[in-house]
Design a protein around this motif. Structure first.
Motif, PDB file in Angstrom:
ATOM      1  N   GLY A  92      -7.823  -7.664  -4.956  1.00 28.05           N
ATOM      2  CA  GLY A  92      -6.375  -6.925  -5.005  1.00 28.05           C
ATOM      3  C   GLY A  92      -5.555  -7.199  -3.727  1.00 28.05           C
ATOM      4  O   GLY A  92      -6.199  -7.205  -2.661  1.00 28.05           O
ATOM      5  N   SER A  93      -4.190  -7.177  -3.826  1.00 25.37           N
ATOM      6  CA  SER A  93      -3.589  -7.763  -2.787  1.00 25.37           C
ATOM      7  C   SER A  93      -2.082  -7.354  -2.993  1.00 25.37           C
ATOM      8  O   SER A  93      -1.254  -6.845  -2.135  1.00 25.37           O
ATOM      9  CB  SER A  93      -3.707  -9.201  -2.568  1.00 25.37           C
ATOM     10  OG  SER A  93      -2.795  -9.595  -1.225  1.00 25.37           O
ATOM     11  N   GLY A  94      -1.549  -7.594  -4.152  1.00 28.18           N
ATOM     12  CA  GLY A  94      -0.194  -7.001  -4.210  1.00 28.18           C
ATOM     13  C   GLY A  94      -0.489  -6.252  -5.707  1.00 28.18           C
ATOM     14  O   GLY A  94      -1.190  -6.188  -6.616  1.00 28.18           O
ATOM     15  N   PHE A 142      -9.430   4.549  -4.597  1.00 30.23           N
ATOM     16  CA  PHE A 142      -8.563   3.559  -5.163  1.00 30.23           C
ATOM     17  C   PHE A 142      -7.238   4.354  -5.677  1.00 30.23           C
ATOM     18  O   PHE A 142      -6.252   3.453  -5.537  1.00 30.23           O
ATOM     19  CB  PHE A 142      -9.324   2.860  -6.379  1.00 30.23           C
ATOM     20  CG  PHE A 142     -10.538   1.970  -5.937  1.00 30.23           C
ATOM     21  CD1 PHE A 142     -10.244   1.098  -5.101  1.00 30.23           C
ATOM     22  CD2 PHE A 142     -11.735   2.194  -6.480  1.00 30.23           C
ATOM     23  CE1 PHE A 142     -11.139   0.165  -4.613  1.00 30.23           C
ATOM     24  CE2 PHE A 142     -12.672   1.346  -5.983  1.00 30.23           C
ATOM     25  CZ  PHE A 142     -12.679   0.329  -5.318  1.00 30.23           C
ATOM     26  N   ASN A 143      -7.161   5.512  -5.943  1.00 32.55           N
ATOM     27  CA  ASN A 143      -6.049   6.022  -6.240  1.00 32.55           C
ATOM     28  C   ASN A 143      -5.160   6.511  -5.143  1.00 32.55           C
ATOM     29  O   ASN A 143      -4.153   7.408  -5.346  1.00 32.55           O
ATOM     30  CB  ASN A 143      -6.093   7.225  -7.448  1.00 32.55           C
ATOM     31  CG  ASN A 143      -6.511   6.393  -8.848  1.00 32.55           C
ATOM     32  OD1 ASN A 143      -6.192   5.320  -8.927  1.00 32.55           O
ATOM     33  ND2 ASN A 143      -7.362   7.290  -9.672  1.00 32.55           N
ATOM     34  N   CYS A 144      -5.789   6.174  -3.913  1.00 30.31           N
ATOM     35  CA  CYS A 144      -4.925   6.703  -2.637  1.00 30.31           C
ATOM     36  C   CYS A 144      -4.515   5.484  -1.955  1.00 30.31           C
ATOM     37  O   CYS A 144      -4.453   5.803  -0.496  1.00 30.31           O
ATOM     38  CB  CYS A 144      -5.959   7.705  -2.143  1.00 30.31           C
ATOM     39  SG  CYS A 144      -6.079   9.194  -2.513  1.00 30.31           S
ATOM     40  N   ILE A 145      -4.335   4.358  -2.564  1.00 29.87           N
ATOM     41  CA  ILE A 145      -3.878   3.250  -1.937  1.00 29.87           C
ATOM     42  C   ILE A 145      -2.549   2.644  -2.543  1.00 29.87           C
ATOM     43  O   ILE A 145      -2.464   3.127  -3.630  1.00 29.87           O
ATOM     44  CB  ILE A 145      -4.974   2.114  -1.713  1.00 29.87           C
ATOM     45  CG1 ILE A 145      -5.416   1.537  -3.034  1.00 29.87           C
ATOM     46  CG2 ILE A 145      -6.016   2.616  -0.867  1.00 29.87           C
ATOM     47  CD1 ILE A 145      -6.089   0.307  -3.273  1.00 29.87           C
ATOM     48  N   THR A 146      -1.725   2.116  -1.796  1.00 32.06           N
ATOM     49  CA  THR A 146      -0.435   1.518  -2.291  1.00 32.06           C
ATOM     50  C   THR A 146      -0.086   0.250  -1.319  1.00 32.06           C
ATOM     51  O   THR A 146       0.045   0.610  -0.138  1.00 32.06           O
ATOM     52  CB  THR A 146       0.537   2.399  -2.382  1.00 32.06           C
ATOM     53  OG1 THR A 146       1.673   1.702  -2.729  1.00 32.06           O
ATOM     54  CG2 THR A 146       0.973   3.324  -1.021  1.00 32.06           C
ATOM     55  N   VAL A 147       0.036  -0.734  -1.843  1.00 32.21           N
ATOM     56  CA  VAL A 147       0.699  -1.922  -1.154  1.00 32.21           C
ATOM     57  C   VAL A 147       2.229  -1.898  -1.452  1.00 32.21           C
ATOM     58  O   VAL A 147       2.966  -2.224  -0.327  1.00 32.21           O
ATOM     59  CB  VAL A 147       0.206  -3.115  -1.521  1.00 32.21           C
ATOM     60  CG1 VAL A 147       0.868  -4.377  -1.062  1.00 32.21           C
ATOM     61  CG2 VAL A 147      -1.359  -3.258  -1.079  1.00 32.21           C
ATOM     62  N   GLY A 153      -3.310  -6.811   1.847  1.00 33.06           N
ATOM     63  CA  GLY A 153      -1.853  -6.485   1.009  1.00 33.06           C
ATOM     64  C   GLY A 153      -1.209  -7.886   1.382  1.00 33.06           C
ATOM     65  O   GLY A 153      -1.098  -8.232   2.588  1.00 33.06           O
ATOM     66  N   GLU A 154      -0.282  -8.219   0.502  1.00 32.60           N
ATOM     67  CA  GLU A 154       0.724  -9.461   0.581  1.00 32.60           C
ATOM     68  C   GLU A 154       1.449  -9.456   1.653  1.00 32.60           C
ATOM     69  O   GLU A 154       2.352  -8.306   1.840  1.00 32.60           O
ATOM     70  CB  GLU A 154       1.330  -9.729  -0.687  1.00 32.60           C
ATOM     71  CG  GLU A 154       0.328  -9.978  -1.854  1.00 32.60           C
ATOM     72  CD  GLU A 154       1.064 -10.163  -3.326  1.00 32.60           C
ATOM     73  OE1 GLU A 154       0.416 -10.607  -4.013  1.00 32.60           O
ATOM     74  OE2 GLU A 154       2.186  -9.526  -3.363  1.00 32.60           O
ATOM     75  N   GLY A 155       1.336 -10.169   2.717  1.00 30.36           N
ATOM     76  CA  GLY A 155       2.103 -10.471   3.772  1.00 30.36           C
ATOM     77  C   GLY A 155       1.903  -9.236   4.793  1.00 30.36           C
ATOM     78  O   GLY A 155       2.610  -9.149   5.684  1.00 30.36           O
ATOM     79  N   ALA A 156       0.939  -8.589   4.543  1.00 35.74           N
ATOM     80  CA  ALA A 156       0.746  -7.289   5.439  1.00 35.74           C
ATOM     81  C   ALA A 156       0.338  -7.746   7.055  1.00 35.74           C
ATOM     82  O   ALA A 156      -0.442  -8.542   7.085  1.00 35.74           O
ATOM     83  CB  ALA A 156      -0.253  -6.436   4.938  1.00 35.74           C
ATOM     84  N   THR A 157       0.690  -6.964   7.798  1.00 36.98           N
ATOM     85  CA  THR A 157       0.444  -7.026   9.300  1.00 36.98           C
ATOM     86  C   THR A 157      -0.076  -6.015   9.845  1.00 36.98           C
ATOM     87  O   THR A 157      -0.542  -5.773  10.951  1.00 36.98           O
ATOM     88  CB  THR A 157       1.566  -7.350  10.135  1.00 36.98           C
ATOM     89  OG1 THR A 157       2.660  -6.435  10.251  1.00 36.98           O
ATOM     90  CG2 THR A 157       2.279  -8.849   9.780  1.00 36.98           C
ATOM     91  N   LYS A 158       0.098  -4.726   9.133  1.00 36.51           N
ATOM     92  CA  LYS A 158      -0.183  -3.226   9.763  1.00 36.51           C
ATOM     93  C   LYS A 158      -1.055  -2.564   8.628  1.00 36.51           C
ATOM     94  O   LYS A 158      -0.860  -2.781   7.526  1.00 36.51           O
ATOM     95  CB  LYS A 158       0.747  -2.490  10.216  1.00 36.51           C
ATOM     96  CG  LYS A 158       1.953  -3.083  10.692  1.00 36.51           C
ATOM     97  CD  LYS A 158       1.742  -3.140  12.246  1.00 36.51           C
ATOM     98  CE  LYS A 158       2.667  -3.347  13.281  1.00 36.51           C
ATOM     99  NZ  LYS A 158       2.267  -3.498  14.508  1.00 36.51           N
ATOM    100  N   PHE A 159      -2.030  -2.058   9.044  1.00 31.01           N
ATOM    101  CA  PHE A 159      -3.006  -1.257   8.171  1.00 31.01           C
ATOM    102  C   PHE A 159      -2.481   0.334   8.595  1.00 31.01           C
ATOM    103  O   PHE A 159      -2.286   0.660   9.465  1.00 31.01           O
ATOM    104  CB  PHE A 159      -4.511  -1.366   8.629  1.00 31.01           C
ATOM    105  CG  PHE A 159      -5.219  -0.425   7.589  1.00 31.01           C
ATOM    106  CD1 PHE A 159      -5.490  -0.375   6.326  1.00 31.01           C
ATOM    107  CD2 PHE A 159      -5.894   0.701   8.182  1.00 31.01           C
ATOM    108  CE1 PHE A 159      -6.109   0.375   5.584  1.00 31.01           C
ATOM    109  CE2 PHE A 159      -6.690   1.638   7.524  1.00 31.01           C
ATOM    110  CZ  PHE A 159      -6.816   1.643   6.022  1.00 31.01           C
TER     111      PHE A 159
END
Length: 342
Positions: free
Chosen positions: A117-119, A155-160, A213-219
């Motif tokens: 999973g990424s996007g 899993f139901n508490c994440i969002t990209v 996450g696609e293109g992500a630089t921050k968590f």
């Protein structure tokens, strides 16, 4: 639903093609691939579980899959989980795996899993595939309830990017190979230990999805407290985590806390301006409905340069809490999704 059989079972997964919005041909492709797997492994067709991820609306070239199944069967080995994790990737930049050992009344058991999973990642569960395995002996219905409950907190508490998808699968197989009396009831002390280990594995995988996450630089962790209910807390956390304005501010390392106030307001949750407090990590940004007297913009800007961030919001009106994990929204995200089918 959980399934149990002494005849064995199989997961068949493909990436690159979602086999969604493909009509009868898509259903026929699933039936054909499941039948071929069942024949190759001498197991019932209903014990072949099929998952797909990739481009929506393209016919699945099922003959390419069925032609490869004999070789896949012959190559099955306990040490190839890493290859399986890599094979299901799409725009992911790394394979995602996790494992835990758990003591169940003096007997050791293992839980392992991998995910992609990424996007198109948002609660309920998005274009994410996750496969978990344990050698513990546990009642099917109890295990199903545990899986659903833990998924709701991981899993139901994440969002990209707030977008869900046609392709989302979470499967957990329990082989029961450990020599132990089965866990048959929720009040069995071993059930709590197993649930805690399962939560650890699933949270690890879920957070790896956000980190990739696609293109992500921050968590980013969004931690909401003081809401009228847990449901309201989750509304606020999701509104912040899904806000394009918040996410682009994070990408630009801009401590624009006014956008967080905006997201709280649009969430639909009960809120009182004069009780609202906002923190960046340990930095008190706003309290009692206004900027904190101790807050310095330079401190907020410095904090935003970190790769891992915590946005804390206290609504001050109840005991409801929620945690959601997200990432920033960057130019690279736009590039990846503008060129996805090119």
């Amino acid at each position: 639903p959980g399934r149990r059989t002494d005849a064995g079972f199989a997961f068949l997964v493909n990436s690159g093609n979602a086999n969604a919005f493909t009509g009868r041909a898509g259903r026929d492709a699933v039936a054909a691939s499941a039948a071929t797997v069942a024949n190759a492994l001498a197991i019932p067709e209903r014990h072949v579980l099929v998952a797909s991820t990739g481009v929506i609306g393209e016919p699945l070239p099922v003959e390419r899959i069925t032609a490869s199944l004999a070789a896949l069967r012959d190559g099955l080995a306990p040490d190839r989980a890493g290859e399986a994790a890599r094979a299901i990737l799409t725009t992911d930049t790394f394979p995602k795996g996790a494992a835990a050992r758990v003591d169940l009344g003096g007997v050791g058991a293992t839980i392992i899993g991998f995910a992609k999973g990424s996007g198109m990642i948002a609660p309920d569960m998005a274009t994410m595939l996750a496969f978990l395995f344990t050698d513990a002996a546990i009642d099917r219905d109890l295990l199903q309830a545990m899986l659903a409950g833990v998924a709701d907190r991981t899993f139901n508490c994440i969002t990209v990017d707030s977008d869900t998808s046609t392709s989302d699968t979470l499967l957990l197989a329990a082989t029961g190979r450990v020599a132990m009396g089965p866990i048959a009831a929720a009040d069995d002390p071993r059930a709590d230990a197993f649930r805690a280990a399962l939560h650890a594995v699933m949270l690890d995988l879920a957070q790896q999805v956000v980190r990739d996450g696609e293109g992500a630089t921050k968590f980013v962790e969004v931690a909401v407290t003081g809401a009228a209910s847990d449901g309201d807390a989750r509304k606020v956390a999701r509104a912040i985590a899904n806000s394009p304005l918040v996410k682009t501010a994070l990408a630009g390392e801009d401590p624009n806390w006014g956008r967080i106030v905006m997201a709280v307001g649009k969430s639909g949750a009960a809120a009182d301006r004069d009780r609202l407090a906002i923190r960046f990590g340990e930095i008190v940004v706003a309290e009692n409905g206004q900027v904190a007297a101790s807050y310095a913009e330079a401190a907020g800007a410095a904090y935003m340069k970190a790769q891992e961030l915590v946005i804390g919001v206290d609504l001050g009106i109840g005991a409801g809490t929620a945690n959601v994990w997200t990432c920033d929204l960057t130019h690279r995200y736009v590039e990846i999704n503008a060129d996805y089918r090119s």
